[in-house]
Design an enzyme around this catalytic site. Structure first.
Site, PDB file in Angstrom:
ATOM      1  N   SER A 158      42.825  29.595  40.791  1.00  0.00           N
ATOM      2  CA  SER A 158      42.471  30.781  41.416  1.00  0.00           C
ATOM      3  C   SER A 158      43.062  30.467  42.865  1.00  0.00           C
ATOM      4  O   SER A 158      44.107  30.234  43.094  1.00  0.00           O
ATOM      5  CB  SER A 158      40.931  31.139  41.283  1.00  0.00           C
ATOM      6  OG  SER A 158      40.735  32.458  41.912  1.00  0.00           O
ATOM      7  N   ASP A 252      41.606  38.705  32.964  1.00  0.00           N
ATOM      8  CA  ASP A 252      41.485  38.455  34.315  1.00  0.00           C
ATOM      9  C   ASP A 252      42.292  39.373  35.079  1.00  0.00           C
ATOM     10  O   ASP A 252      43.642  39.771  34.738  1.00  0.00           O
ATOM     11  CB  ASP A 252      42.157  37.015  34.305  1.00  0.00           C
ATOM     12  CG  ASP A 252      42.082  36.202  36.046  1.00  0.00           C
ATOM     13  OD1 ASP A 252      41.820  37.023  36.811  1.00  0.00           O
ATOM     14  OD2 ASP A 252      42.647  35.183  35.852  1.00  0.00           O
ATOM     15  N   HIS A 282      38.611  35.291  34.075  1.00  0.00           N
ATOM     16  CA  HIS A 282      38.802  34.634  35.051  1.00  0.00           C
ATOM     17  C   HIS A 282      37.376  33.653  35.287  1.00  0.00           C
ATOM     18  O   HIS A 282      36.181  33.935  34.846  1.00  0.00           O
ATOM     19  CB  HIS A 282      38.893  35.568  36.304  1.00  0.00           C
ATOM     20  CG  HIS A 282      39.209  34.543  37.605  1.00  0.00           C
ATOM     21  ND1 HIS A 282      40.480  34.642  37.947  1.00  0.00           N
ATOM     22  CD2 HIS A 282      38.682  33.947  38.643  1.00  0.00           C
ATOM     23  CE1 HIS A 282      40.766  33.844  39.136  1.00  0.00           C
ATOM     24  NE2 HIS A 282      39.594  33.668  39.320  1.00  0.00           N
TER      25      HIS A 282
END
Length: 314
Positions: A158, A252, A282
Protein backbone atom coordinates in the site's frame (compact mmCIF):
# COMPACT_ATOMS: atom_id res chain seq x y z
CA UNK A 1 -10.66 -9.00 -12.00
CA UNK A 2 -13.12 -9.14 -9.11
CA UNK A 3 -15.05 -12.20 -7.95
CA UNK A 4 -18.83 -12.09 -7.55
CA UNK A 5 -18.29 -11.65 -3.80
CA UNK A 6 -15.41 -11.73 -1.32
CA UNK A 7 -14.15 -15.05 0.00
CA UNK A 8 -16.30 -16.37 2.90
CA UNK A 9 -13.40 -15.86 5.33
CA UNK A 10 -13.09 -12.26 4.15
CA UNK A 11 -16.82 -11.76 4.65
CA UNK A 12 -16.44 -12.83 8.29
CA UNK A 13 -13.61 -10.32 8.76
CA UNK A 14 -15.66 -7.54 7.19
CA UNK A 15 -18.61 -8.39 9.44
CA UNK A 16 -16.37 -8.22 12.50
CA UNK A 17 -14.98 -4.85 11.39
CA UNK A 18 -18.49 -3.50 10.86
CA UNK A 19 -19.60 -4.78 14.27
CA UNK A 20 -16.61 -3.10 15.95
CA UNK A 21 -17.66 0.23 14.43
CA UNK A 22 -14.05 1.42 14.21
CA UNK A 23 -13.93 2.50 10.58
CA UNK A 24 -13.37 4.75 8.80
CA UNK A 25 -10.34 5.79 10.83
CA UNK A 26 -10.70 9.28 9.37
CA UNK A 27 -13.72 9.89 11.59
CA UNK A 28 -11.46 10.24 14.64
CA UNK A 29 -9.68 13.23 13.16
CA UNK A 30 -6.69 12.73 15.46
CA UNK A 31 -3.92 10.57 13.93
CA UNK A 32 -2.81 9.30 17.35
CA UNK A 33 -6.31 8.06 18.12
CA UNK A 34 -6.53 6.42 14.70
CA UNK A 35 -3.18 4.71 15.33
CA UNK A 36 -4.36 3.45 18.70
CA UNK A 37 -7.61 2.11 17.25
CA UNK A 38 -5.72 0.42 14.42
CA UNK A 39 -3.26 -1.15 16.87
CA UNK A 40 -6.11 -2.63 18.93
CA UNK A 41 -7.34 -4.45 15.84
CA UNK A 42 -4.04 -6.26 15.29
CA UNK A 43 -3.68 -9.99 15.91
CA UNK A 44 -1.57 -10.92 18.93
CA UNK A 45 0.73 -13.58 17.48
CA UNK A 46 4.46 -14.28 17.47
CA UNK A 47 4.82 -15.56 13.91
CA UNK A 48 7.44 -18.03 12.70
CA UNK A 49 10.70 -18.46 14.55
CA UNK A 50 13.76 -16.88 12.96
CA UNK A 51 17.47 -16.90 13.70
CA UNK A 52 17.16 -13.43 15.26
CA UNK A 53 15.11 -10.25 15.35
CA UNK A 54 16.96 -7.07 16.24
CA UNK A 55 15.86 -3.48 16.80
CA UNK A 56 18.32 -0.68 16.14
CA UNK A 57 18.54 2.79 14.65
CA UNK A 58 20.30 4.20 11.60
CA UNK A 59 21.03 7.85 10.69
CA UNK A 60 18.30 9.71 8.85
CA UNK A 61 17.72 13.17 7.39
CA UNK A 62 15.92 14.34 10.55
CA UNK A 63 17.40 12.20 13.30
CA UNK A 64 17.76 8.49 13.85
CA UNK A 65 15.35 6.07 12.15
CA UNK A 66 14.15 2.92 13.90
CA UNK A 67 14.55 -0.30 11.96
CA UNK A 68 13.96 -3.97 12.76
CA UNK A 69 16.19 -6.66 11.26
CA UNK A 70 14.71 -10.13 10.66
CA UNK A 71 17.34 -12.78 9.98
CA UNK A 72 16.17 -16.12 8.58
CA UNK A 73 17.46 -19.42 9.87
CA UNK A 74 19.94 -19.93 7.03
CA UNK A 75 23.69 -20.34 6.76
CA UNK A 76 25.91 -17.45 5.74
CA UNK A 77 25.09 -13.97 4.42
CA UNK A 78 21.96 -13.69 2.27
CA UNK A 79 20.29 -10.90 0.26
CA UNK A 80 18.51 -8.09 2.09
CA UNK A 81 14.91 -6.93 1.55
CA UNK A 82 14.11 -3.39 2.70
CA UNK A 83 10.45 -3.49 3.76
CA UNK A 84 8.29 -0.36 4.03
CA UNK A 85 4.99 -0.83 5.87
CA UNK A 86 1.58 0.33 4.73
CA UNK A 87 -0.93 2.46 6.59
CA UNK A 88 -1.62 5.43 4.37
CA UNK A 89 1.60 7.17 5.48
CA UNK A 90 -0.39 7.96 8.69
CA UNK A 91 -0.82 4.71 10.66
CA UNK A 92 1.27 1.54 10.74
CA UNK A 93 4.63 0.93 12.38
CA UNK A 94 7.14 -1.82 13.10
CA UNK A 95 4.55 -3.75 15.14
CA UNK A 96 1.76 -3.58 12.56
CA UNK A 97 3.87 -5.46 10.02
CA UNK A 98 5.92 -7.66 12.31
CA UNK A 99 4.07 -10.81 11.20
CA UNK A 100 4.48 -9.92 7.52
CA UNK A 101 8.22 -9.41 7.89
CA UNK A 102 8.68 -12.62 9.88
CA UNK A 103 6.83 -14.68 7.28
CA UNK A 104 8.57 -12.97 4.37
CA UNK A 105 12.01 -13.59 5.90
CA UNK A 106 11.18 -17.28 6.30
CA UNK A 107 9.63 -17.69 2.85
CA UNK A 108 12.28 -15.72 0.95
CA UNK A 109 15.38 -16.83 2.84
CA UNK A 110 16.43 -13.16 2.88
CA UNK A 111 17.19 -10.73 5.66
CA UNK A 112 14.16 -8.44 5.93
CA UNK A 113 14.67 -4.95 7.34
CA UNK A 114 11.56 -2.97 8.32
CA UNK A 115 11.61 0.83 8.59
CA UNK A 116 9.67 3.05 10.99
CA UNK A 117 9.60 6.16 8.81
CA UNK A 118 8.17 9.51 9.85
CA UNK A 119 4.41 9.64 9.39
CA UNK A 120 1.88 12.22 8.27
CA UNK A 121 0.21 14.55 9.03
CA UNK A 122 2.95 15.55 11.46
CA UNK A 123 5.52 14.88 8.74
CA UNK A 124 4.05 15.24 5.22
CA UNK A 125 5.74 14.34 1.95
CA UNK A 126 8.63 13.87 1.39
CA UNK A 127 9.46 12.84 4.99
CA UNK A 128 8.49 9.15 4.72
CA UNK A 129 10.15 8.91 1.31
CA UNK A 130 13.36 10.54 2.51
CA UNK A 131 13.55 8.24 5.54
CA UNK A 132 12.92 5.16 3.40
CA UNK A 133 15.60 6.13 0.91
CA UNK A 134 18.06 6.90 3.72
CA UNK A 135 17.57 3.39 5.12
CA UNK A 136 18.03 1.95 1.64
CA UNK A 137 21.32 3.83 1.27
CA UNK A 138 22.46 2.63 4.69
CA UNK A 139 21.62 -0.98 3.85
CA UNK A 140 23.54 -0.75 0.58
CA UNK A 141 26.75 0.13 2.42
CA UNK A 142 26.32 -1.76 5.70
CA UNK A 143 25.31 -5.28 4.71
CA UNK A 144 27.89 -6.66 7.15
CA UNK A 145 25.81 -5.27 10.01
CA UNK A 146 22.59 -6.97 8.95
CA UNK A 147 23.83 -10.36 7.78
CA UNK A 148 23.34 -9.36 4.17
CA UNK A 149 25.52 -10.39 1.25
CA UNK A 150 25.32 -7.05 -0.61
CA UNK A 151 22.37 -7.90 -2.83
CA UNK A 152 19.30 -5.76 -2.20
CA UNK A 153 15.56 -5.72 -2.87
CA UNK A 154 12.81 -3.31 -1.86
CA UNK A 155 9.32 -4.26 -0.76
CA UNK A 156 6.22 -2.67 0.67
CA UNK A 157 2.44 -2.79 0.83
CA UNK A 158 0.00 0.00 0.00
CA UNK A 159 1.70 3.24 1.14
CA UNK A 160 4.83 1.15 1.62
CA UNK A 161 4.49 -0.04 -1.97
CA UNK A 162 4.48 3.61 -2.98
CA UNK A 163 7.70 4.17 -1.02
CA UNK A 164 9.36 1.07 -2.46
CA UNK A 165 8.45 2.00 -6.05
CA UNK A 166 9.55 5.60 -5.52
CA UNK A 167 12.85 4.60 -3.95
CA UNK A 168 13.52 2.31 -6.90
CA UNK A 169 12.92 5.19 -9.32
CA UNK A 170 15.22 7.52 -7.39
CA UNK A 171 17.97 4.90 -7.17
CA UNK A 172 17.85 4.58 -10.95
CA UNK A 173 17.70 8.33 -11.55
CA UNK A 174 20.55 9.22 -9.20
CA UNK A 175 22.74 6.16 -9.72
CA UNK A 176 21.99 5.23 -6.12
CA UNK A 177 21.83 1.82 -4.43
CA UNK A 178 21.86 -1.13 -6.80
CA UNK A 179 18.38 -2.63 -6.36
CA UNK A 180 17.97 -6.15 -7.70
CA UNK A 181 14.22 -6.65 -7.20
CA UNK A 182 11.03 -4.85 -6.15
CA UNK A 183 8.05 -6.42 -4.40
CA UNK A 184 4.98 -4.16 -4.55
CA UNK A 185 1.88 -5.29 -2.68
CA UNK A 186 -1.28 -3.42 -3.74
CA UNK A 187 0.89 -0.33 -4.20
CA UNK A 188 -0.53 3.19 -4.08
CA UNK A 189 1.15 4.76 -7.09
CA UNK A 190 -1.11 7.70 -8.01
CA UNK A 191 -3.56 10.10 -6.41
CA UNK A 192 -5.86 10.17 -9.44
CA UNK A 193 -9.25 8.73 -8.58
CA UNK A 194 -10.85 7.91 -11.95
CA UNK A 195 -10.44 4.15 -11.59
CA UNK A 196 -13.27 1.62 -11.77
CA UNK A 197 -11.98 -0.04 -8.61
CA UNK A 198 -12.27 3.22 -6.65
CA UNK A 199 -15.98 3.36 -7.45
CA UNK A 200 -16.66 -0.39 -7.09
CA UNK A 201 -14.89 -0.79 -3.75
CA UNK A 202 -15.14 2.62 -2.11
CA UNK A 203 -16.99 1.34 0.96
CA UNK A 204 -17.57 -1.94 2.76
CA UNK A 205 -14.27 -3.58 1.87
CA UNK A 206 -11.92 -2.53 4.70
CA UNK A 207 -10.15 0.38 2.97
CA UNK A 208 -12.72 3.15 2.62
CA UNK A 209 -13.00 6.28 0.51
CA UNK A 210 -12.93 8.63 3.56
CA UNK A 211 -9.70 7.03 4.76
CA UNK A 212 -8.10 7.24 1.32
CA UNK A 213 -8.97 10.92 1.12
CA UNK A 214 -7.68 11.57 4.64
CA UNK A 215 -4.43 9.70 4.03
CA UNK A 216 -3.81 11.48 0.75
CA UNK A 217 -4.55 14.93 2.13
CA UNK A 218 -2.37 14.26 5.18
CA UNK A 219 0.70 13.17 3.22
CA UNK A 220 0.55 14.65 -0.28
CA UNK A 221 -0.60 18.22 0.30
CA UNK A 222 3.01 19.34 -0.11
CA UNK A 223 3.61 17.31 -3.30
CA UNK A 224 3.07 18.34 -6.91
CA UNK A 225 0.97 16.17 -9.21
CA UNK A 226 3.92 15.46 -11.52
CA UNK A 227 6.42 14.41 -8.83
CA UNK A 228 7.35 10.80 -9.70
CA UNK A 229 8.63 10.11 -6.17
CA UNK A 230 5.20 11.00 -4.82
CA UNK A 231 3.27 9.35 -7.68
CA UNK A 232 5.44 6.62 -9.28
CA UNK A 233 2.90 5.79 -12.00
CA UNK A 234 3.50 9.24 -13.50
CA UNK A 235 7.26 8.97 -13.92
CA UNK A 236 8.47 9.95 -17.37
CA UNK A 237 10.05 6.54 -17.84
CA UNK A 238 9.93 3.15 -16.14
CA UNK A 239 12.72 1.66 -18.21
CA UNK A 240 15.81 0.15 -16.63
CA UNK A 241 14.07 -0.69 -13.37
CA UNK A 242 14.63 -4.03 -11.62
CA UNK A 243 12.27 -6.99 -12.04
CA UNK A 244 9.11 -6.81 -9.97
CA UNK A 245 6.42 -8.78 -8.24
CA UNK A 246 3.08 -6.96 -8.00
CA UNK A 247 0.26 -8.28 -5.80
CA UNK A 248 -3.31 -7.01 -6.23
CA UNK A 249 -6.76 -7.82 -4.80
CA UNK A 250 -10.16 -7.81 -6.47
CA UNK A 251 -12.10 -5.92 -3.78
CA UNK A 252 -9.40 -3.29 -3.25
CA UNK A 253 -10.16 0.36 -4.14
CA UNK A 254 -6.59 0.78 -5.44
CA UNK A 255 -6.63 -2.48 -7.40
CA UNK A 256 -6.62 -0.83 -10.81
CA UNK A 257 -3.67 1.46 -10.18
CA UNK A 258 -1.63 -1.53 -9.00
CA UNK A 259 -2.56 -3.40 -12.17
CA UNK A 260 -1.74 -0.31 -14.23
CA UNK A 261 1.69 -0.11 -12.62
CA UNK A 262 2.40 -3.76 -13.39
CA UNK A 263 1.40 -3.16 -17.02
CA UNK A 264 3.45 0.04 -17.19
CA UNK A 265 6.54 -1.78 -15.96
CA UNK A 266 5.99 -4.58 -18.50
CA UNK A 267 5.53 -2.06 -21.31
CA UNK A 268 8.89 -0.53 -20.32
CA UNK A 269 10.61 -3.91 -20.66
CA UNK A 270 10.65 -4.82 -16.95
CA UNK A 271 10.02 -8.47 -16.06
CA UNK A 272 6.92 -8.66 -13.85
CA UNK A 273 5.27 -11.42 -11.84
CA UNK A 274 1.68 -10.34 -11.17
CA UNK A 275 -0.29 -12.26 -8.53
CA UNK A 276 -3.95 -11.26 -8.46
CA UNK A 277 -6.48 -12.43 -5.83
CA UNK A 278 -10.04 -11.77 -7.08
CA UNK A 279 -11.73 -12.67 -3.75
CA UNK A 280 -9.46 -10.59 -1.51
CA UNK A 281 -9.55 -7.12 0.04
CA UNK A 282 -6.92 -4.48 0.69
CA UNK A 283 -4.80 -5.56 3.64
CA UNK A 284 -5.16 -9.31 3.11
CA UNK A 285 -1.38 -9.75 2.75
CA UNK A 286 -0.95 -8.96 6.45
CA UNK A 287 -3.95 -10.98 7.70
CA UNK A 288 -1.93 -13.92 8.93
CA UNK A 289 -3.13 -14.81 12.43
CA UNK A 290 -6.01 -14.75 14.87
CA UNK A 291 -9.51 -14.11 13.55
CA UNK A 292 -8.02 -12.49 10.46
CA UNK A 293 -5.96 -15.46 9.26
CA UNK A 294 -6.37 -15.79 5.51
CA UNK A 295 -5.02 -18.67 3.46
CA UNK A 296 -4.65 -16.24 0.56
CA UNK A 297 -2.41 -14.02 2.68
CA UNK A 298 -0.10 -16.92 3.38
CA UNK A 299 -0.24 -17.92 -0.30
CA UNK A 300 0.70 -14.41 -1.43
CA UNK A 301 3.65 -14.22 0.94
CA UNK A 302 4.70 -17.70 -0.18
CA UNK A 303 4.64 -16.63 -3.82
CA UNK A 304 6.46 -13.39 -2.99
CA UNK A 305 9.13 -15.35 -1.18
CA UNK A 306 9.45 -17.79 -4.07
CA UNK A 307 9.86 -14.88 -6.51
CA UNK A 308 12.62 -13.42 -4.36
CA UNK A 309 14.34 -16.79 -4.07
CA UNK A 310 14.19 -17.22 -7.83
CA UNK A 311 15.52 -13.72 -8.45
CA UNK A 312 18.45 -14.29 -6.11
CA UNK A 313 18.89 -17.97 -7.07
CA UNK A 314 18.61 -19.08 -3.44
Amino acid sequence: MRADEPHPDVQQILAAVEAADTQPLAKYGDPDVAREVSARMRADADGPDLASVENRTVPGPDGDIEIRIYRPDTDGPVPTVAYFHGGGWVIGDLESHDLVCRHLARESGCVVVATHYRRAPEHPYPAAFEDSYAVLEWLATNSDETGGDGRLAVAGDSAGGNLAAAATLRARDEDGPDIDYQLLVYPSVTQTTDWDSREQNKEGYYLTEPDMEWFGESYFHTATDDDPYAHPLHADSHADLPPATVVTAGFDPIRDEGIAYAETLEDAGVAVEHHHYPEMIHGFYSMLAGQANLEAGHDAIGKSGADLRAAFEL
